[in-house]
Design an enzyme around this catalytic site. Structure first.
Site, PDB file in Angstrom:
ATOM      1  N   GLU A 150       2.302  -0.515   4.485  1.00  0.00           N
ATOM      2  CA  GLU A 150       2.311  -1.334   5.699  1.00  0.00           C
ATOM      3  C   GLU A 150       3.708  -1.881   5.984  1.00  0.00           C
ATOM      4  OE1 GLU A 150      -0.174  -1.778   7.791  1.00  0.00           O
ATOM      5  OE2 GLU A 150      -1.665  -0.731   6.580  1.00  0.00           O
ATOM      6  N   GLU A 167      -1.250 -11.553   7.204  1.00  0.00           N
ATOM      7  CA  GLU A 167      -0.936 -10.127   7.373  1.00  0.00           C
ATOM      8  C   GLU A 167      -1.579  -9.296   6.261  1.00  0.00           C
ATOM      9  OE1 GLU A 167      -0.178  -6.899   9.075  1.00  0.00           O
ATOM     10  OE2 GLU A 167       0.833  -8.587  10.046  1.00  0.00           O
ATOM     11  N   GLU A 225      -7.727  -3.520   8.447  1.00  0.00           N
ATOM     12  CA  GLU A 225      -7.362  -2.216   9.003  1.00  0.00           C
ATOM     13  C   GLU A 225      -7.696  -1.082   8.042  1.00  0.00           C
ATOM     14  OE1 GLU A 225      -3.272  -2.399  10.207  1.00  0.00           O
ATOM     15  OE2 GLU A 225      -3.732  -3.602  11.970  1.00  0.00           O
TER      16      GLU A 225
END
Length: 120
Positions: free
Chosen positions: A30, A71, A78
């Site tokens: 990420e 995050e 996700e």
């Protein structure tokens, strides 16, 4: 009924190991996590320069690290959604969008905190 597994110090050790695996996977996969980690480190260093009190220092340090934490959670959402499938589904899109919105709110709060402490 309790889930079988390790207990005591072994459980704590395993939890730490799984957390490190999560950090490693997140940072590897990420870009947003890498960017927010770098930003958190820089802002933590700058907090030593700009903070005039312990409370200001804590706010300047905590806010970017909370953003990084959100995050991490967004990246986990996700990953789960992407694991389910590539085809579009309204609920999958909504989950990803809500996670992204949470990160955006934290970024705004972090910026607001820094602006308030530096300029007011």
């Amino acid at each position: 009924m309790a889930k079988p597994g390790a207990t005591g110090l072994t459980r704590i050790f395993n939890a730490g190991k799984y957390s490190m695996q999560g950090f490693k996977a997140g940072l590897k996969n990420e870009a947003a996590l890498r960017q927010e980690l770098a930003l958190s480190i820089v802002l933590t260093i700058l907090a030593f320069v700009f903070a005039d009190s312990a409370v200001e220092f804590l706010l300047l340090v905590i806010m970017p690290w909370l953003t990084f934490t959100v995050e991490l959670l967004n990246s986990a959402i996700e990953a789960v959604v992407d694991r389910i499938g590539d085809e579009y589904h309204e609920l999958s899109g909504r989950a990803k969008d809500i996670g992204s919105a949470a990160v955006f709110v934290m970024l705004c709060l972090t910026a607001l905190t820094w602006i308030a402490i530096l300029f007011f």
